[in-house]
Motif scaffolding. Structure first.
Motif, mmCIF file in Angstrom:
data_model
loop_
_atom_site.group_PDB
_atom_site.id
_atom_site.type_symbol
_atom_site.label_atom_id
_atom_site.label_comp_id
_atom_site.label_asym_id
_atom_site.label_seq_id
_atom_site.Cartn_x
_atom_site.Cartn_y
_atom_site.Cartn_z
ATOM 1 N N ILE A 1 48.788 46.679 33.116
ATOM 2 C CA ILE A 1 50.194 47.102 33.180
ATOM 3 C C ILE A 1 50.796 47.167 31.775
ATOM 4 O O ILE A 1 51.470 48.134 31.412
ATOM 5 N N VAL A 2 50.543 46.136 30.978
ATOM 6 C CA VAL A 2 51.064 46.117 29.604
ATOM 7 C C VAL A 2 50.530 47.301 28.806
ATOM 8 O O VAL A 2 51.292 48.020 28.138
ATOM 9 N N GLU A 3 49.250 47.542 28.894
ATOM 10 C CA GLU A 3 48.657 48.639 28.125
ATOM 11 C C GLU A 3 49.145 50.001 28.620
ATOM 12 O O GLU A 3 49.375 50.919 27.822
ATOM 13 N N PHE A 4 49.336 50.139 29.940
ATOM 14 C CA PHE A 4 49.761 51.418 30.515
ATOM 15 C C PHE A 4 51.139 51.819 29.990
ATOM 16 O O PHE A 4 51.374 52.991 29.675
ATOM 17 N N TYR A 5 52.067 50.848 29.897
ATOM 18 C CA TYR A 5 53.445 51.188 29.520
ATOM 19 C C TYR A 5 53.737 51.046 28.033
ATOM 20 O O TYR A 5 54.700 51.645 27.542
ATOM 21 N N THR A 6 52.949 50.282 27.312
ATOM 22 C CA THR A 6 53.223 50.106 25.887
ATOM 23 C C THR A 6 52.217 50.815 24.995
ATOM 24 O O THR A 6 52.486 51.008 23.801
ATOM 25 N N GLY A 7 51.068 51.183 25.547
ATOM 26 C CA GLY A 7 50.024 51.796 24.745
ATOM 27 C C GLY A 7 49.307 50.807 23.839
ATOM 28 O O GLY A 7 48.544 51.211 22.959
ATOM 29 N N GLU A 8 49.538 49.511 24.066
ATOM 30 C CA GLU A 8 48.927 48.466 23.248
ATOM 31 C C GLU A 8 48.193 47.468 24.142
ATOM 32 O O GLU A 8 48.546 47.295 25.313
ATOM 33 N N LYS A 9 47.206 46.821 23.584
ATOM 34 C CA LYS A 9 46.570 45.716 24.284
ATOM 35 C C LYS A 9 47.571 44.572 24.410
ATOM 36 O O LYS A 9 48.420 44.366 23.537
ATOM 37 N N ALA A 10 47.472 43.817 25.495
ATOM 38 C CA ALA A 10 48.372 42.688 25.687
ATOM 39 C C ALA A 10 48.164 41.644 24.591
ATOM 40 O O ALA A 10 47.042 41.245 24.298
ATOM 41 N N LYS A 11 49.264 41.217 23.985
ATOM 42 C CA LYS A 11 49.190 40.222 22.918
ATOM 43 C C LYS A 11 49.049 38.811 23.468
ATOM 44 O O LYS A 11 48.620 37.903 22.752
ATOM 45 N N LEU A 12 49.448 38.624 24.728
ATOM 46 C CA LEU A 12 49.261 37.342 25.396
ATOM 47 C C LEU A 12 48.293 37.541 26.556
ATOM 48 O O LEU A 12 48.500 38.421 27.394
ATOM 49 N N ALA A 13 47.275 36.733 26.605
ATOM 50 C CA ALA A 13 46.245 36.894 27.629
ATOM 51 C C ALA A 13 46.666 36.286 28.963
ATOM 52 O O ALA A 13 47.459 35.344 29.013
ATOM 53 N N ASN A 14 46.120 36.846 30.036
ATOM 54 C CA ASN A 14 46.237 36.257 31.364
ATOM 55 C C ASN A 14 45.175 35.180 31.550
ATOM 56 O O ASN A 14 44.119 35.214 30.899
ATOM 57 N N VAL A 15 45.418 34.276 32.480
ATOM 58 C CA VAL A 15 44.357 33.397 32.949
ATOM 59 C C VAL A 15 43.452 34.242 33.852
ATOM 60 O O VAL A 15 43.948 34.999 34.690
ATOM 61 N N PRO A 16 42.120 34.179 33.697
ATOM 62 C CA PRO A 16 41.233 34.936 34.597
ATOM 63 C C PRO A 16 41.582 34.643 36.056
ATOM 64 O O PRO A 16 41.783 33.478 36.426
ATOM 65 N N THR A 17 41.673 35.700 36.860
ATOM 66 C CA THR A 17 42.177 35.551 38.229
ATOM 67 C C THR A 17 41.276 36.263 39.224
ATOM 68 O O THR A 17 40.874 37.409 39.002
ATOM 69 N N PHE A 18 40.967 35.573 40.326
ATOM 70 C CA PHE A 18 40.185 36.145 41.417
ATOM 71 C C PHE A 18 41.135 36.501 42.560
ATOM 72 O O PHE A 18 41.901 35.662 43.029
ATOM 73 N N ARG A 19 41.087 37.763 42.995
ATOM 74 C CA ARG A 19 41.919 38.219 44.111
ATOM 75 C C ARG A 19 41.157 37.977 45.410
ATOM 76 O O ARG A 19 40.174 38.665 45.691
ATOM 77 N N CYS A 20 41.637 37.046 46.203
ATOM 78 C CA CYS A 20 40.914 36.657 47.411
ATOM 79 C C CYS A 20 40.902 37.766 48.460
ATOM 80 O O CYS A 20 40.109 37.709 49.405
ATOM 81 N N ALA A 21 41.777 38.763 48.307
ATOM 82 C CA ALA A 21 41.757 39.901 49.226
ATOM 83 C C ALA A 21 40.489 40.727 49.073
ATOM 84 O O ALA A 21 40.111 41.480 49.981
#
Length: 464
Positions: free
Chosen positions: A320-340
């Motif tokens: 989402i960050v890259e799509f709207y800003t054209g930049e890599k996210a400067k703050l990382a997410n915690v790795p996440t597993f989608r149980c769906a």
């Protein structure tokens, strides 16, 4: 505070020198004074679902968390990038949904989401701002790497504790603030008012009239609602104080009803307007959504922002960050597993003892499993919940969170923390230098939420 070779990290050098000169018993007494101050001031919160929990104090620790100015500037850049992307995302999903058509976010995650409000489709709020007040929860792993744990884009709470913690520290230890150049947080109410004034609706004629909408005295965060209204110099209102009049929302005053331009609402979407959402709601104002869509009032935060802090959406935030800003996210997410997703669900079920599992719409530490500290029965019960409704959960690895010192009877001891900086968005993005540090007071615990026994401490950002 200390590095591996027993040296002192540079932001803590002056505090560490001061602390070594203090009498431990005197500091413990000061901790008692702080508790008395909070009790007299009425700084309490309620814990829902517990018979003995009508009002509680959040434990306060006297040892500040200290962040270097240069480190804060790097954090602030990442936070600003993230909140701008969140607002762009909200505008997009309620309009053209370009990110869905680009295949970056699944359509089912938007349209099947209970936080997505069809009533907001095609509507742009005043100033184009959806999330006026955001709390970004950060955790630090290792020496210098921060991760975003979650985005609070609905009605983030805790800012009153940030301000009161600072006031308490300044009253008890003025010499510390003379020795350390600490950036102010007490200016937050002034910045909040200015930010809300900047997003006044088209119907506003003159100086914007602002009010804070509270569910009432039984809400867990009522103290904060009253505190912010008082600090901003605006009215604190409940739904019963408001009515629809001449196409505006007006509040009862001693001089009759007065139109409101900006309503900082601390009422959840579902209860905001019984004509648009829950018809049994007694907390909101009938017809307020029509007034809002017609440009008669600004609601902060906008209805429907909850989809931006949905924990399944969170897993897509780097894209989402890259799509709207054209930049890599400067703050990382915690790795996440989608149980769906079947493969992720199988992985999570196989490793429940290693992971943290959260409800997609959960908050406050409720509905969460911390695998490493859970009993076998608790893990089996959670496995059944996952199998029954996998789309309601995400899972993350248990991080080796950083620790900061807290004061205990024998001196200092390390405890795990997170950090919630507060962000104001209007015609500019304003990030308050500091935030709310929440601390897990129980040794070894990773759960910092006040509702789960956590405490708070003052957060210092130094002027370099």
């Amino acid at each position: 505070m200390l590095v591996a070779d027993s040296g002192v990290r540079s932001p803590y050098e002056r505090f560490h020198g001061w602390f070594r000169q203090q009498d431990p018993e005197s500091l413990v007494e000061k901790a008692g004074e702080a508790e008395g101050f909070f009790r007299r001031t009425g700084i309490t919160f309620a814990v829902y679902g517990q018979a003995d929990a009508s009002e509680r104090l959040i434990p306060f620790d006297l040892v500040p968390r200290i962040i270097a100015g240069r480190e804060w500037e790097r954090l602030a850049e990442g936070i600003e990038q993230r909140v701008r992307a969140l607002n762009a995302f909200l505008h997009d999903i309620y309009h053209d949904q370009e990110i869905v058509r680009a295949g970056k976010v699944p359509r089912s995650l938007i349209e099947g989401n209970e936080a997505f409000l069809p009533q907001m489709a095609g509507f742009s709020p005043p100033g184009g701002v959806y999330t006026h007040i955001i709390g970004v929860d950060l955790v630090r792993v290792g020496e210098d790497e921060f991760f975003v744990l979650e985005d609070n884009a609905r009605t983030p709470s805790g800012v009153s504790y940030m301000i009161e913690n600072r006031e308490t520290m300044m009253q008890m230890f003025p010499e510390l603030f003379a020795q350390n150049r600490v950036r102010p947080v007490e200016t937050y109410p002034r910045h909040l008012r200015r930010s809300l004034e900047a997003v006044a609706p088209p119907a506003c004629n003159g100086d914007p009239v602002i009010a804070v909408l509270t569910p009432g005295i039984h809400n867990s965060a009522f103290y904060e609602h009253a505190f912010l209204a008082d600090q901003m110099g605006v009215e604190l209102v409940e739904g019963q104080d408001l009515k629809l009049a001449d196409g505006r929302i007006a509040m009862r005053t001693t001089e009759g009803f007065k139109p409101i331009d900006v309503l900082y609402r601390r009422v959840d979407d579902a209860f905001l307007d019984p004509l648009a959402f829950r018809p049994d709601s007694m907390l909101g104002v009938p017809g307020i959504m029509d007034v809002y869509r017609n440009g008669g009032i600004t609601l902060a935060n906008a209805p429907g922002t909850g989809i931006a802090d949905d924990k399944a959406i969170y897993s897509y935030m780097p894209d989402i960050v890259e799509f709207y800003t054209g930049e890599k996210a400067k703050l990382a997410n915690v790795p996440t597993f989608r149980c769906a997703e079947p493969d992720s669900l199988a992985y999570v079920l196989d490793r429940l003892g290693e992971l943290v599992v959260k409800e997609v719409h959960g908050s406050g530490g409720y509905g969460m499993l911390v695998g490493p500290t859970a009993t076998r029965d608790e893990r089996e019960l959670f496995a059944a919940k996952l199998k029954e409704n996998p789309g309601n959960y995400i899972a993350q690895p248990t991080l080796a969170l950083s620790t900061v010192p807290i004061l205990v009877e024998k001196g200092l001891a390390p405890r795990h923390v997170d950090l919630r900086p507060f962000v104001l968005v209007s015609d500019e993005v304003k990030i308050i230098p500091g935030g709310l540090t929440r601390v897990a007071l129980k040794e070894g615990s990773l759960v910092v939420n006040s509702s789960q026994g956590g405490g708070t401490k003052d957060t210092w950002v130094l002027e370099d």
